[in-house]
Scaffold this motif. Structure first.
Motif, PDB file in Angstrom:
ATOM      1  N   THR A 121       0.845  -1.183   0.000  1.00  0.00           N
ATOM      2  CA  THR A 121       0.000   0.000   0.000  1.00  0.00           C
ATOM      3  C   THR A 121       0.880   1.232   0.000  1.00  0.00           C
ATOM      4  OG1 THR A 121      -1.918   1.044   1.043  1.00  0.00           O
ATOM      5  CG2 THR A 121      -0.199   0.194   2.521  1.00  0.00           C
ATOM      6  N   VAL A 122       0.258   2.389  -0.108  1.00  0.00           N
ATOM      7  CA  VAL A 122       0.960   3.666  -0.089  1.00  0.00           C
ATOM      8  C   VAL A 122       0.626   4.360   1.224  1.00  0.00           C
ATOM      9  CG1 VAL A 122       1.144   5.935  -1.194  1.00  0.00           C
ATOM     10  CG2 VAL A 122       0.896   3.881  -2.591  1.00  0.00           C
ATOM     11  N   LEU A 123       1.662   4.863   1.907  1.00  0.00           N
ATOM     12  CA  LEU A 123       1.470   5.606   3.153  1.00  0.00           C
ATOM     13  C   LEU A 123       2.246   6.914   3.082  1.00  0.00           C
ATOM     14  CD1 LEU A 123       1.947   2.813   5.860  1.00  0.00           C
ATOM     15  CD2 LEU A 123      -0.207   3.751   5.000  1.00  0.00           C
ATOM     16  N   CYS A 124       1.755   7.920   3.795  1.00  0.00           N
ATOM     17  CA  CYS A 124       2.523   9.160   3.932  1.00  0.00           C
ATOM     18  C   CYS A 124       3.668   8.875   4.908  1.00  0.00           C
ATOM     19  CB  CYS A 124       1.633  10.295   4.461  1.00  0.00           C
ATOM     20  SG  CYS A 124       1.006  10.046   6.134  1.00  0.00           S
ATOM     21  N   GLY A 125       4.619   9.777   4.979  1.00  0.00           N
ATOM     22  CA  GLY A 125       5.772   9.580   5.844  1.00  0.00           C
ATOM     23  C   GLY A 125       5.395   9.374   7.301  1.00  0.00           C
ATOM     24  N   THR A 126       4.400  10.110   7.787  1.00  0.00           N
ATOM     25  CA  THR A 126       3.973   9.983   9.182  1.00  0.00           C
ATOM     26  C   THR A 126       3.409   8.604   9.461  1.00  0.00           C
ATOM     27  OG1 THR A 126       3.499  12.339   9.312  1.00  0.00           O
ATOM     28  CG2 THR A 126       2.434  10.921  10.940  1.00  0.00           C
ATOM     29  N   HIS A 127       2.508   8.133   8.607  1.00  0.00           N
ATOM     30  CA  HIS A 127       1.894   6.828   8.840  1.00  0.00           C
ATOM     31  C   HIS A 127       2.877   5.685   8.587  1.00  0.00           C
ATOM     32  CE1 HIS A 127      -2.043   9.032   8.713  1.00  0.00           C
ATOM     33  NE2 HIS A 127      -2.055   8.382   9.868  1.00  0.00           N
ATOM     34  N   GLU A 128       3.839   5.884   7.674  1.00  0.00           N
ATOM     35  CA  GLU A 128       4.867   4.861   7.473  1.00  0.00           C
ATOM     36  C   GLU A 128       5.714   4.734   8.732  1.00  0.00           C
ATOM     37  OE1 GLU A 128       8.681   3.172   6.863  1.00  0.00           O
ATOM     38  OE2 GLU A 128       8.417   5.318   7.130  1.00  0.00           O
ATOM     39  N   LEU A 129       6.055   5.860   9.349  1.00  0.00           N
ATOM     40  CA  LEU A 129       6.826   5.838  10.587  1.00  0.00           C
ATOM     41  C   LEU A 129       6.034   5.156  11.700  1.00  0.00           C
ATOM     42  CD1 LEU A 129       9.331   6.702  12.196  1.00  0.00           C
ATOM     43  CD2 LEU A 129       8.157   8.868  12.660  1.00  0.00           C
ATOM     44  N   MET A 130       4.759   5.474  11.809  1.00  0.00           N
ATOM     45  CA  MET A 130       3.913   4.845  12.821  1.00  0.00           C
ATOM     46  C   MET A 130       3.829   3.329  12.584  1.00  0.00           C
ATOM     47  SD  MET A 130       0.906   7.720  12.989  1.00  0.00           S
ATOM     48  CE  MET A 130      -0.186   6.814  14.061  1.00  0.00           C
ATOM     49  N   TYR A 131       3.712   2.934  11.331  1.00  0.00           N
ATOM     50  CA  TYR A 131       3.641   1.509  10.998  1.00  0.00           C
ATOM     51  C   TYR A 131       4.955   0.812  11.347  1.00  0.00           C
ATOM     52  CZ  TYR A 131       3.354  -2.742   8.197  1.00  0.00           C
ATOM     53  OH  TYR A 131       3.369  -4.050   7.789  1.00  0.00           O
ATOM     54  N   ARG A 132       6.066   1.440  10.990  1.00  0.00           N
ATOM     55  CA  ARG A 132       7.383   0.851  11.248  1.00  0.00           C
ATOM     56  C   ARG A 132       7.663   0.727  12.744  1.00  0.00           C
ATOM     57  NH1 ARG A 132      12.078   3.958  10.543  1.00  0.00           N
ATOM     58  NH2 ARG A 132      10.831   5.346   9.256  1.00  0.00           N
ATOM     59  N   ARG A 133       7.247   1.726  13.520  1.00  0.00           N
ATOM     60  CA  ARG A 133       7.486   1.717  14.968  1.00  0.00           C
ATOM     61  C   ARG A 133       6.467   0.895  15.747  1.00  0.00           C
ATOM     62  NH1 ARG A 133       9.188   7.604  17.212  1.00  0.00           N
ATOM     63  NH2 ARG A 133      11.273   7.638  16.317  1.00  0.00           N
ATOM     64  N   GLY A 134       5.363   0.544  15.105  1.00  0.00           N
ATOM     65  CA  GLY A 134       4.275  -0.151  15.791  1.00  0.00           C
ATOM     66  C   GLY A 134       4.680  -1.514  16.324  1.00  0.00           C
ATOM     67  N   ALA A 135       4.067  -1.885  17.437  1.00  0.00           N
ATOM     68  CA  ALA A 135       4.355  -3.177  18.067  1.00  0.00           C
ATOM     69  C   ALA A 135       3.776  -4.333  17.250  1.00  0.00           C
ATOM     70  CB  ALA A 135       3.788  -3.195  19.482  1.00  0.00           C
ATOM     71  N   THR A 136       2.657  -4.095  16.588  1.00  0.00           N
ATOM     72  CA  THR A 136       2.043  -5.135  15.769  1.00  0.00           C
ATOM     73  C   THR A 136       2.068  -4.704  14.313  1.00  0.00           C
ATOM     74  OG1 THR A 136      -0.145  -4.164  16.050  1.00  0.00           O
ATOM     75  CG2 THR A 136       0.501  -5.875  17.610  1.00  0.00           C
ATOM     76  N   SER A 137       2.118  -5.662  13.419  1.00  0.00           N
ATOM     77  CA  SER A 137       2.138  -5.361  11.994  1.00  0.00           C
ATOM     78  C   SER A 137       0.768  -5.623  11.394  1.00  0.00           C
ATOM     79  CB  SER A 137       3.184  -6.217  11.290  1.00  0.00           C
ATOM     80  OG  SER A 137       4.467  -5.893  11.769  1.00  0.00           O
ATOM     81  N   ALA A 138       0.338  -4.730  10.536  1.00  0.00           N
ATOM     82  CA  ALA A 138      -0.953  -4.860   9.875  1.00  0.00           C
ATOM     83  C   ALA A 138      -0.841  -5.814   8.694  1.00  0.00           C
ATOM     84  CB  ALA A 138      -1.434  -3.497   9.412  1.00  0.00           C
ATOM     85  N   ARG A 139      -1.866  -6.622   8.519  1.00  0.00           N
ATOM     86  CA  ARG A 139      -1.909  -7.546   7.390  1.00  0.00           C
ATOM     87  C   ARG A 139      -2.656  -6.938   6.201  1.00  0.00           C
ATOM     88  NH1 ARG A 139      -0.089 -12.350   8.198  1.00  0.00           N
ATOM     89  NH2 ARG A 139      -1.335 -13.347   6.585  1.00  0.00           N
ATOM     90  N   THR A 140      -3.561  -5.991   6.480  1.00  0.00           N
ATOM     91  CA  THR A 140      -4.363  -5.377   5.420  1.00  0.00           C
ATOM     92  C   THR A 140      -4.447  -3.868   5.647  1.00  0.00           C
ATOM     93  OG1 THR A 140      -6.450  -5.547   6.628  1.00  0.00           O
ATOM     94  CG2 THR A 140      -5.817  -7.453   5.264  1.00  0.00           C
ATOM     95  N   VAL A 141      -4.923  -3.159   4.628  1.00  0.00           N
ATOM     96  CA  VAL A 141      -5.133  -1.718   4.742  1.00  0.00           C
ATOM     97  C   VAL A 141      -6.199  -1.435   5.802  1.00  0.00           C
ATOM     98  CG1 VAL A 141      -5.922   0.349   3.511  1.00  0.00           C
ATOM     99  CG2 VAL A 141      -4.381  -1.259   2.384  1.00  0.00           C
ATOM    100  N   SER A 142      -7.205  -2.279   5.897  1.00  0.00           N
ATOM    101  CA  SER A 142      -8.242  -2.113   6.927  1.00  0.00           C
ATOM    102  C   SER A 142      -7.643  -2.183   8.324  1.00  0.00           C
ATOM    103  CB  SER A 142      -9.331  -3.181   6.782  1.00  0.00           C
ATOM    104  OG  SER A 142     -10.001  -3.024   5.567  1.00  0.00           O
ATOM    105  N   ASP A 143      -6.687  -3.093   8.521  1.00  0.00           N
ATOM    106  CA  ASP A 143      -5.995  -3.189   9.813  1.00  0.00           C
ATOM    107  C   ASP A 143      -5.256  -1.892  10.124  1.00  0.00           C
ATOM    108  OD1 ASP A 143      -6.855  -5.814  10.056  1.00  0.00           O
ATOM    109  OD2 ASP A 143      -4.907  -6.685   9.480  1.00  0.00           O
TER     110      ASP A 143
END
Length: 102
Positions: free
Chosen positions: A36-58
């Protein structure tokens, strides 16, 4: 896998917030194999997150919950150093020794 716009412009908009400036977009591979495509802020949040999302809905669900939180209610021990510095820099409280005297 993350791809910067400088390496090749990423088309579209952030799957979470809708940010559409290609200079701030990144292609991100999710745990489920989708990308998927993420902005820099949400990419950072995703990378730092404790859990990884499997889908865009997650992604939307996990980041949507953060917007509803009262950030000041989170104990200071739960912030990392960057978050503490940003909170201090952008707080709306007046500084004690404001040089402008306002």
């Amino acid at each position: 896998m993350v791809g910067h716009a400088e390496e090749g412009m990423v088309a579209g908009c952030c799957s979470v917030c809708g940010f559409a400036d290609a200079r701030g977009l990144l292609a991100v591979a999710l745990e489920g194999g989708d990308s998927t495509v993420l902005c820099g802020t949400h990419e950072l949040m995703y990378r730092r997150g404790a859990t990884s999302a499997r889908t865009v809905s997650d992604l939307r669900e996990s980041f949507g919950d953060r917007r509803n939180m009262d950030r000041r209610a989170v104990p200071a021990g739960d912030f990392d150093e960057l978050a503490l510095n940003l909170t201090a820099a952008f707080t709306t409280e007046r500084r004690v020794n404001d040089r402008r005297g306002v």
